[in-house]
Each structure stands twice: as C-alpha cells, then as structure tokens.
Design a protein around this motif. Structure first.
Motif, PDB file in Angstrom:
ATOM      1  N   SER A 269      -1.862  -2.909  -5.212  1.00  0.00           N
ATOM      2  CA  SER A 269      -2.826  -2.662  -4.132  1.00  0.00           C
ATOM      3  C   SER A 269      -3.956  -3.692  -4.083  1.00  0.00           C
ATOM      4  N   ASP A 270      -3.962  -4.669  -4.971  1.00  0.00           N
ATOM      5  CA  ASP A 270      -5.023  -5.682  -5.016  1.00  0.00           C
ATOM      6  C   ASP A 270      -4.399  -7.073  -4.801  1.00  0.00           C
ATOM      7  N   ASN A 271      -4.728  -7.702  -3.676  1.00  0.00           N
ATOM      8  CA  ASN A 271      -4.142  -8.998  -3.338  1.00  0.00           C
ATOM      9  C   ASN A 271      -4.352 -10.049  -4.417  1.00  0.00           C
ATOM     10  N   GLU A 272      -5.530 -10.073  -5.017  1.00  0.00           N
ATOM     11  CA  GLU A 272      -5.800 -11.075  -6.056  1.00  0.00           C
ATOM     12  C   GLU A 272      -4.952 -10.836  -7.305  1.00  0.00           C
ATOM     13  N   LYS A 273      -4.833  -9.583  -7.706  1.00  0.00           N
ATOM     14  CA  LYS A 273      -4.036  -9.256  -8.891  1.00  0.00           C
ATOM     15  C   LYS A 273      -2.543  -9.472  -8.640  1.00  0.00           C
TER      16      LYS A 273
ATOM     17  N   SER B   2       0.831  -1.204   0.000  1.00  0.00           N
ATOM     18  CA  SER B   2       0.000   0.000   0.000  1.00  0.00           C
ATOM     19  C   SER B   2       0.867   1.255   0.000  1.00  0.00           C
TER      20      SER B   2
ATOM     21  N   GLU C  90      -2.250  -0.290  -9.333  1.00  0.00           N
ATOM     22  CA  GLU C  90      -3.493  -1.065  -9.220  1.00  0.00           C
ATOM     23  C   GLU C  90      -3.201  -2.527  -8.896  1.00  0.00           C
TER      24      GLU C  90
END
Length: 172
Positions: free
Chosen positions: A109-113, A15, A106
């Motif tokens: 900041s996105d755990n899945e990505k 983050s 992006e």
C-alpha cells in the motif's frame, strides 16, 4: 446495517490486495480466538480429570483395581494433554502468517516501499526471524530459493519428522 459495496473510483490492484490481506488477517485472528477459548476449556477439563485420577490413586480406601484404572486413565489423560501441542504449533504458525500478511500489506500500500528492494529484504528478514520452529525456517528457505508450494510442504514435512522430538512445546 447498510454496507456500501460501490467500487471506489481509485481502485487499484495494490490497494485491493492490501484490503484482502487485511480481511484474511482478521479471519485468522478471529479463528484463533475461537480455537483458543475452546482449547482452554478442554485443557482445563483434562487437567481436572488428571487431578481426579491422582486423587483416586492416593486414597487408601480405594480398591487396588480402581487405583490401577485411575493410573491408566491418568496416563491417557496426560497423553491427550501432550497431543494438544498441535494447537500450540498451529497458533504459532497462524500468528506468524497474520503478522507477515500485515507487513506485506504495508509494503503493497506504500508506493515508496513497493519499489524499494531494501524494504522487501527487510520484510524477508523480519519474516525469517519471527520463526521459532526449525521446520518453518527450512520451509521459508525452500520457498525463497524457488521451491513450489508442494515442494516446500514436502521439505517441511521431512524436517518436521526429523526434528519433532527435539522441539518440545509445553502447553500447560
């Protein structure tokens, strides 16, 4: 204006990296806006000078020596206008960097990505497809194939020297 600088308890490297990337994007964008305004004013001034020189050349009451000087000045002004192409290339590159930093932010900041190889490959594909200058594509390929920053810049310079005549950009 008071700004809260207290660290957040949920601070993590991803983050924080995303925030710093956003800050850099904002800096690039504001720098480009400042440069764009200045270049536009300079360009307008040079266009006015070129028009003045043409008018001087076309006036019948103008002495031949003055017409020759106006023709020479016109050539130099046109040369300066062409030299402004550096800014157009710079603006294109910074625009690419800005968009790429946003895309990277992006993913970070996105755990899945972050853990999805398809998202990373999509990012690479989007970055590569955004380039409009051949030398940028060559540099991209070099970095993606493991070149150091120094090596990539050298490769870029060589490519730029061999293709610069083919990559005409119109500024005005």
């Amino acid at each position: 204006m008071s700004i809260n600088l207290t660290p957040k308890p949920d601070l993590c490297f991803r983050s924080e990296t995303a925030r710093l990337l956003a800050l850099n994007v904002a800096q690039i964008q504001t720098g480009m806006l400042d440069g764009e305004n200045s270049i536009e004013q300079i360009g307008d001034s040079f266009q006015d000078l070129a028009s003045f020189c043409l008018n001087m050349q076309n006036k019948s009451e103008c002495p031949p020596e003055l017409k020759q000087e106006a023709a020479l000045m016109y050539q130099k002004v046109n040369g300066a206008i062409v030299a402004f192409q550096f800014y157009d290339r710079l603006a294109q590159r910074l625009d690419h960097v800005q968009k790429n930093l946003i895309l990277l932010s992006e993913i970070l900041s996105d755990n899945e990505k972050l853990d999805n190889p398809d998202d990373w490959q999509c990012l690479r594909t989007r970055i590569k497809s955004s380039y409009s200058i051949d030398s940028e594509v060559v540099m991209y390929e070099a970095v993606m194939n493991g070149a150091t920053i120094t090596e990539a810049i050298e490769i870029f310079k060589k490519e730029l020297n061999t293709t610069s005549n083919d990559e005409a950009i119109e500024l005005f």
